[in-house]
Design a protein around this motif. Structure first.
Motif, PDB file in Angstrom:
ATOM      1  N   GLY A 131     -33.148   2.664  15.632  1.00  0.00           N
ATOM      2  CA  GLY A 131     -33.133   1.688  14.552  1.00  0.00           C
ATOM      3  C   GLY A 131     -32.958   2.344  13.187  1.00  0.00           C
ATOM      4  N   PHE A 132     -33.536   3.537  13.003  1.00  0.00           N
ATOM      5  CA  PHE A 132     -33.436   4.231  11.714  1.00  0.00           C
ATOM      6  C   PHE A 132     -32.002   4.654  11.440  1.00  0.00           C
ATOM      7  N   PHE A 133     -31.344   5.225  12.421  1.00  0.00           N
ATOM      8  CA  PHE A 133     -29.961   5.658  12.225  1.00  0.00           C
ATOM      9  C   PHE A 133     -29.015   4.480  12.066  1.00  0.00           C
ATOM     10  N   GLN A 134     -29.301   3.380  12.737  1.00  0.00           N
ATOM     11  CA  GLN A 134     -28.479   2.173  12.564  1.00  0.00           C
ATOM     12  C   GLN A 134     -28.643   1.624  11.152  1.00  0.00           C
ATOM     13  N   LEU A 135     -29.868   1.715  10.602  1.00  0.00           N
ATOM     14  CA  LEU A 135     -30.094   1.279   9.222  1.00  0.00           C
ATOM     15  C   LEU A 135     -29.334   2.166   8.248  1.00  0.00           C
ATOM     16  N   LEU A 136     -29.313   3.494   8.510  1.00  0.00           N
ATOM     17  CA  LEU A 136     -28.572   4.401   7.634  1.00  0.00           C
ATOM     18  C   LEU A 136     -27.073   4.139   7.699  1.00  0.00           C
ATOM     19  N   MET A 137     -26.557   3.810   8.861  1.00  0.00           N
ATOM     20  CA  MET A 137     -25.124   3.523   8.971  1.00  0.00           C
ATOM     21  C   MET A 137     -24.773   2.186   8.312  1.00  0.00           C
ATOM     22  N   LYS A 138     -25.719   1.274   8.309  1.00  0.00           N
ATOM     23  CA  LYS A 138     -25.470  -0.016   7.689  1.00  0.00           C
ATOM     24  C   LYS A 138     -25.555   0.090   6.164  1.00  0.00           C
ATOM     25  N   LYS A 139     -26.541   0.834   5.667  1.00  0.00           N
ATOM     26  CA  LYS A 139     -26.734   1.009   4.222  1.00  0.00           C
ATOM     27  C   LYS A 139     -26.515   2.477   3.887  1.00  0.00           C
ATOM     28  N   LYS A 140     -25.290   2.829   3.608  1.00  0.00           N
ATOM     29  CA  LYS A 140     -24.919   4.235   3.394  1.00  0.00           C
ATOM     30  C   LYS A 140     -25.480   4.806   2.094  1.00  0.00           C
ATOM     31  N   GLU A 141     -25.927   3.972   1.160  1.00  0.00           N
ATOM     32  CA  GLU A 141     -26.485   4.480  -0.095  1.00  0.00           C
ATOM     33  C   GLU A 141     -27.861   5.127   0.110  1.00  0.00           C
ATOM     34  N   LEU A 142     -28.468   4.943   1.263  1.00  0.00           N
ATOM     35  CA  LEU A 142     -29.757   5.569   1.545  1.00  0.00           C
ATOM     36  C   LEU A 142     -29.629   7.008   2.056  1.00  0.00           C
ATOM     37  N   ILE A 143     -28.437   7.407   2.456  1.00  0.00           N
ATOM     38  CA  ILE A 143     -28.240   8.751   3.030  1.00  0.00           C
ATOM     39  C   ILE A 143     -28.616   9.853   2.033  1.00  0.00           C
ATOM     40  N   PRO A 144     -28.172   9.828   0.761  1.00  0.00           N
ATOM     41  CA  PRO A 144     -28.605  10.889  -0.172  1.00  0.00           C
ATOM     42  C   PRO A 144     -30.117  10.883  -0.407  1.00  0.00           C
ATOM     43  N   LEU A 145     -30.708   9.691  -0.466  1.00  0.00           N
ATOM     44  CA  LEU A 145     -32.156   9.601  -0.666  1.00  0.00           C
ATOM     45  C   LEU A 145     -32.903  10.256   0.497  1.00  0.00           C
ATOM     46  N   VAL A 146     -32.497   9.965   1.706  1.00  0.00           N
ATOM     47  CA  VAL A 146     -33.134  10.553   2.885  1.00  0.00           C
ATOM     48  C   VAL A 146     -32.918  12.068   2.896  1.00  0.00           C
ATOM     49  N   PHE A 147     -31.735  12.516   2.520  1.00  0.00           N
ATOM     50  CA  PHE A 147     -31.444  13.949   2.489  1.00  0.00           C
ATOM     51  C   PHE A 147     -32.359  14.670   1.498  1.00  0.00           C
TER      52      PHE A 147
END
Length: 83
Positions: A2-18
């Motif tokens: 579910g977490f990775f699906q959320l990241l693929m759906k909302k790509k603006e969260l990828i830098p924040l998570v990184f």
């Protein structure tokens, strides 16, 4: 997944998570580094007075300018009187 699906759906969260992952890893590694240093005492029962075993000839600072260690007579007298 579910977490990775959320990241693929909302790509603006990828830098924040990184950046949060990098910050958490850095903080954890610094904490482990600090606990391995000799200045940190975790066991008070075996060594109740850790300042008695510090070698005065080894600098404990990042930078030491013109440091010379000499015993102070008044403190030595107090130390001998309290033992």
């Amino acid at each position: 997944m579910g977490f990775f699906q959320l990241l693929m759906k909302k790509k603006e969260l990828i830098p924040l998570v990184f950046f949060m992952t990098v910050a958490a890893t850095g903080a954890s590694s610094f904490a482990m580094y600090s606990l391995r240093k000799t200045d940190v005492i975790l066991d008070r029962k075996r060594n109740p007075e850790p300042w008695e075993t510090v070698d005065p000839t080894v600098p404990k600072k990042l930078i030491t300018i013109n440091q010379e260690w000499k015993p102070i007579e008044e403190l030595q007298k107090v130390r001998r009187a309290t033992r």
